[in-house]
Design a protein around this motif. Structure first.
Motif, PDB file in Angstrom:
ATOM      1  N   SER A   3       0.827  -1.211   0.000  1.00 34.07           N
ATOM      2  CA  SER A   3       0.000   0.000   0.000  1.00 34.07           C
ATOM      3  C   SER A   3       0.861   1.261   0.000  1.00 34.07           C
ATOM      4  CB  SER A   3      -0.948   0.004   1.202  1.00 34.07           C
ATOM      5  OG  SER A   3      -0.240   0.031   2.424  1.00 34.07           O
ATOM      6  N   ALA A   4       1.998   1.223   0.703  1.00 37.27           N
ATOM      7  CA  ALA A   4       2.895   2.378   0.697  1.00 37.27           C
ATOM      8  C   ALA A   4       3.422   2.656  -0.707  1.00 37.27           C
ATOM      9  CB  ALA A   4       4.054   2.144   1.664  1.00 37.27           C
ATOM     10  N   GLN A   5       3.728   1.589  -1.446  1.00 36.53           N
ATOM     11  CA  GLN A   5       4.210   1.766  -2.819  1.00 36.53           C
ATOM     12  C   GLN A   5       3.104   2.300  -3.726  1.00 36.53           C
ATOM     13  OE1 GLN A   5       6.937   2.065  -4.077  1.00 36.53           O
ATOM     14  NE2 GLN A   5       7.314   0.972  -5.987  1.00 36.53           N
ATOM     15  N   MET A   6       1.883   1.766  -3.568  1.00 42.27           N
ATOM     16  CA  MET A   6       0.766   2.265  -4.370  1.00 42.27           C
ATOM     17  C   MET A   6       0.529   3.755  -4.093  1.00 42.27           C
ATOM     18  SD  MET A   6      -0.224  -0.214  -6.300  1.00 42.27           S
ATOM     19  CE  MET A   6       1.515  -0.686  -6.352  1.00 42.27           C
ATOM     20  N   ASP A   7       0.673   4.146  -2.845  1.00 39.33           N
ATOM     21  CA  ASP A   7       0.467   5.555  -2.505  1.00 39.33           C
ATOM     22  C   ASP A   7       1.597   6.438  -3.027  1.00 39.33           C
ATOM     23  OD1 ASP A   7      -1.954   5.064  -1.281  1.00 39.33           O
ATOM     24  OD2 ASP A   7      -1.129   4.961   0.745  1.00 39.33           O
ATOM     25  N   ARG A   8       2.838   5.928  -3.013  1.00 39.08           N
ATOM     26  CA  ARG A   8       3.962   6.712  -3.551  1.00 39.08           C
ATOM     27  C   ARG A   8       3.763   6.976  -5.042  1.00 39.08           C
ATOM     28  NH1 ARG A   8       7.264   3.852   0.192  1.00 39.08           N
ATOM     29  NH2 ARG A   8       7.594   2.124  -1.262  1.00 39.08           N
ATOM     30  N   ILE A   9       3.412   5.915  -5.771  1.00 45.37           N
ATOM     31  CA  ILE A   9       3.193   6.080  -7.211  1.00 45.37           C
ATOM     32  C   ILE A   9       1.925   6.892  -7.463  1.00 45.37           C
ATOM     33  CG2 ILE A   9       2.703   4.843  -9.359  1.00 45.37           C
ATOM     34  CD1 ILE A   9       4.360   2.510  -8.221  1.00 45.37           C
ATOM     35  N   GLY A  10       0.886   6.595  -6.681  1.00 47.38           N
ATOM     36  CA  GLY A  10      -0.393   7.258  -6.874  1.00 47.38           C
ATOM     37  C   GLY A  10      -0.370   8.744  -6.612  1.00 47.38           C
ATOM     38  N   ALA A  11       0.550   9.195  -5.767  1.00 47.66           N
ATOM     39  CA  ALA A  11       0.630  10.623  -5.451  1.00 47.66           C
ATOM     40  C   ALA A  11       0.920  11.458  -6.692  1.00 47.66           C
ATOM     41  CB  ALA A  11       1.709  10.857  -4.391  1.00 47.66           C
ATOM     42  N   SER A  12       1.675  10.901  -7.625  1.00 48.48           N
ATOM     43  CA  SER A  12       2.011  11.640  -8.850  1.00 48.48           C
ATOM     44  C   SER A  12       1.022  11.381  -9.977  1.00 48.48           C
ATOM     45  CB  SER A  12       3.425  11.257  -9.317  1.00 48.48           C
ATOM     46  OG  SER A  12       3.487   9.881  -9.650  1.00 48.48           O
ATOM     47  N   ARG A  13       0.098  10.433  -9.751  1.00 51.44           N
ATOM     48  CA  ARG A  13      -0.837  10.078 -10.817  1.00 51.44           C
ATOM     49  C   ARG A  13      -2.295  10.347 -10.447  1.00 51.44           C
ATOM     50  NH1 ARG A  13       1.840   4.413 -13.160  1.00 51.44           N
ATOM     51  NH2 ARG A  13       3.942   5.280 -13.452  1.00 51.44           N
ATOM     52  N   GLY A  14      -2.499  10.992  -9.286  1.00 51.17           N
ATOM     53  CA  GLY A  14      -3.847  11.362  -8.900  1.00 51.17           C
ATOM     54  C   GLY A  14      -4.710  10.233  -8.369  1.00 51.17           C
ATOM     55  N   TRP A  15      -4.078   9.164  -7.886  1.00 48.60           N
ATOM     56  CA  TRP A  15      -4.846   8.050  -7.334  1.00 48.60           C
ATOM     57  C   TRP A  15      -5.287   8.379  -5.905  1.00 48.60           C
ATOM     58  CZ3 TRP A  15      -0.906   3.554  -8.567  1.00 48.60           C
ATOM     59  CH2 TRP A  15      -0.782   3.421  -9.956  1.00 48.60           C
ATOM     60  N   PRO A  16      -6.447   7.902  -5.482  1.00 50.15           N
ATOM     61  CA  PRO A  16      -6.833   8.047  -4.073  1.00 50.15           C
ATOM     62  C   PRO A  16      -5.987   7.125  -3.197  1.00 50.15           C
ATOM     63  CG  PRO A  16      -8.436   6.721  -5.248  1.00 50.15           C
ATOM     64  CD  PRO A  16      -7.479   7.236  -6.287  1.00 50.15           C
ATOM     65  N   PRO A  17      -5.937   7.354  -1.896  1.00 44.03           N
ATOM     66  CA  PRO A  17      -5.164   6.484  -1.008  1.00 44.03           C
ATOM     67  C   PRO A  17      -5.600   5.026  -1.140  1.00 44.03           C
ATOM     68  CG  PRO A  17      -5.834   8.464   0.149  1.00 44.03           C
ATOM     69  CD  PRO A  17      -6.547   8.495  -1.167  1.00 44.03           C
ATOM     70  N   TYR A  18      -4.610   4.139  -1.137  1.00 43.38           N
ATOM     71  CA  TYR A  18      -4.868   2.709  -1.305  1.00 43.38           C
ATOM     72  C   TYR A  18      -5.484   2.139  -0.031  1.00 43.38           C
ATOM     73  CZ  TYR A  18      -4.007  -2.084  -2.907  1.00 43.38           C
ATOM     74  OH  TYR A  18      -4.154  -3.395  -3.308  1.00 43.38           O
ATOM     75  N   GLN A  19      -6.513   1.305  -0.186  1.00 46.93           N
ATOM     76  CA  GLN A  19      -7.273   0.782   0.952  1.00 46.93           C
ATOM     77  C   GLN A  19      -7.097  -0.733   1.101  1.00 46.93           C
ATOM     78  OE1 GLN A  19      -8.951   2.879   2.961  1.00 46.93           O
ATOM     79  NE2 GLN A  19      -8.402   4.626   1.658  1.00 46.93           N
ATOM     80  N   ARG A  20      -7.271  -1.211   2.329  1.00 48.08           N
ATOM     81  CA  ARG A  20      -7.183  -2.651   2.578  1.00 48.08           C
ATOM     82  C   ARG A  20      -8.263  -3.413   1.801  1.00 48.08           C
ATOM     83  NH1 ARG A  20      -4.166  -6.513   5.959  1.00 48.08           N
ATOM     84  NH2 ARG A  20      -5.030  -8.460   5.157  1.00 48.08           N
ATOM     85  N   THR A  21      -9.408  -2.800   1.591  1.00 48.31           N
ATOM     86  CA  THR A  21     -10.464  -3.476   0.827  1.00 48.31           C
ATOM     87  C   THR A  21     -10.017  -3.746  -0.612  1.00 48.31           C
ATOM     88  OG1 THR A  21     -11.426  -1.289   0.383  1.00 48.31           O
ATOM     89  CG2 THR A  21     -12.386  -2.585   2.190  1.00 48.31           C
ATOM     90  N   GLN A  22      -9.259  -2.826  -1.203  1.00 53.12           N
ATOM     91  CA  GLN A  22      -8.727  -3.049  -2.551  1.00 53.12           C
ATOM     92  C   GLN A  22      -7.749  -4.224  -2.554  1.00 53.12           C
ATOM     93  OE1 GLN A  22      -7.772   1.449  -2.736  1.00 53.12           O
ATOM     94  NE2 GLN A  22      -7.608   0.776  -4.846  1.00 53.12           N
ATOM     95  N   TYR A  23      -6.915  -4.253  -1.544  1.00 53.39           N
ATOM     96  CA  TYR A  23      -5.919  -5.319  -1.404  1.00 53.39           C
ATOM     97  C   TYR A  23      -6.595  -6.673  -1.240  1.00 53.39           C
ATOM     98  CZ  TYR A  23      -1.819  -7.638   0.835  1.00 53.39           C
ATOM     99  OH  TYR A  23      -0.783  -8.471   1.172  1.00 53.39           O
ATOM    100  N   ASP A  24      -7.597  -6.727  -0.375  1.00 56.71           N
ATOM    101  CA  ASP A  24      -8.292  -7.995  -0.128  1.00 56.71           C
ATOM    102  C   ASP A  24      -9.029  -8.457  -1.375  1.00 56.71           C
ATOM    103  OD1 ASP A  24      -7.356  -8.077   2.466  1.00 56.71           O
ATOM    104  OD2 ASP A  24      -9.149  -7.158   3.330  1.00 56.71           O
TER     105      ASP A  24
END
Length: 346
Positions: free
Chosen positions: A255-276
């Protein structure tokens, strides 16, 4: 079906200080990890090209050359080489050298890349994004078949009856193309008869079904021998001894990696529900124990008729010890069961 691992060379980042792991340290770990992949009998390894502080590998061919000296059987390739911003002649020479060092085990996977840093770095304009890839792929394929070569394009000096050395051990290199969800890329690869690696890194893997059909149809319609048909998937994966424990261990890293990449691409914060959901039977993640992974990989193989499965295993830079254990489980527990099941079905 071949079973192997793809990596981007993610460097660990201290969550408190933001300090990035030294590239030298990460590269040493990668070589140790590849050596283990070879020892546990995995079929192939691929390493990506990036030009950022948080990825340790800018030149896959250098890492692969080093890995060729400590391995015996595993195929060694890029995943991917950013062909659009590379010189196909130099790229071909470099991979031919890796092929000779490894006694014929080198592969080259061409792609557009996940990031755009290489374009300004090497003096290319993003407005030429598609044209660069098309022209350079055509040249790379010609180089792989012809020597000497005469060629002329728009983005490179012409070649006039030019010989290119060294040559690969068997005369040519296996060249794959990596694609995401771009229809034109899928059809082009099918027309050219090139093996394709689909990057399924989000959502439901079933959503790629139409692209697989499109690729197969283009391959058949252009007269290519189906006996040579090769298609694979690249999916985020991580393995452990306990299904729930490895899922919990890997979630904050992923999730930390998704948020790092997402910060520059306009993604919302990554959630545990997405992961599950990603870990569910229809999702894009394969994170769990051996039994879970065997079932899901076989399910995906049956759906798409894969000849290759690539576990992208270093997303977010898990610990080196945990990476080694994940590789062990893949090679010693998961791969034998998959091979047994596919052999029985055959």
């Amino acid at each position: 079906m071949e079973l192997g691992i793809g990596m981007f060379g993610d460097s660990r980042i201290d969550p408190v200080t933001g300090q990035i792991q030294a590239a030298q340290d990460r590269m040493k770990e990668i070589i140790e990890e590849i050596k283990l992949m070879d020892q546990v009998g995995l079929d192939f390894f691929g390493i990506g090209e990036h030009h950022r502080a948080d990825y340790a590998v800018a030149a896959p061919e250098i890492v692969l050359a080093a890995a060729s000296t400590v391995t015996k059987n595993i195929k060694l390739g890029s995943a991917v080489s950013v062909l659009s911003s590379a010189d196909p002649v130099k790229l071909f020479q470099d991979f031919a050298a890796v092929d000779l060092l490894s006694d014929g085990r080198a592969e080259l996977m061409a792609g557009r890349g996940s990031f755009i840093e290489s374009f300004p770095l090497f003096g290319y304009d993003l407005k030429d994004y598609s044209e660069l890839f098309e022209e350079k792929l055509e040249l790379l394929l010609r180089l792989n078949k012809q020597n000497p070569i005469t060629w002329r394009g728009n983005f490179r000096a012409p070649l006039i009856n030019q010989e290119v050395f060294p040559r690969p051990k068997n005369g040519s290199l296996p060249i794959w193309v990596a694609v995401g969800g771009t229809t034109s890329s899928v059809i082009r690869a099918g027309k050219l008869g090139l093996p394709v690696m689909f990057a399924i890194i989000g959502g439901m893997y079933e959503s790629f079904d139409h692209l697989f059909e499109m690729y197969r149809q283009a391959y058949e319609d252009n007269g290519h021998d189906m006996a040579n048909f090769q298609v694979g998937v690249h999916m985020h994966a991580f393995f452990g001894d306990n299904n729930a424990q490895v899922a919990d261990y890997y979630y904050p890293i992923y999730s930390a990696q998704m948020d790092r990449i997402g910060a520059s691409r306009g993604w919302p914060p990554y959630q545990r529900t997405q992961y599950d959901f990603g870990r569910s039977s229809r999702g894009h993640l394969i994170v769990g124990d051996a039994a879970y992974a065997v079932d899901k990989i076989l399910q995906i193989q049956e759906k798409f008729g894969l000849t290759r499965f690539s576990a992208h295993m270093d997303v977010g830079a898990p610990g080196h010890k945990e990476m080694l254990r994940s590789i062990e489980i893949f090679g010693e527990k998961i791969a034998p069961e998959i091979r047994k099941a596919l052999h029985k079905d055959a």
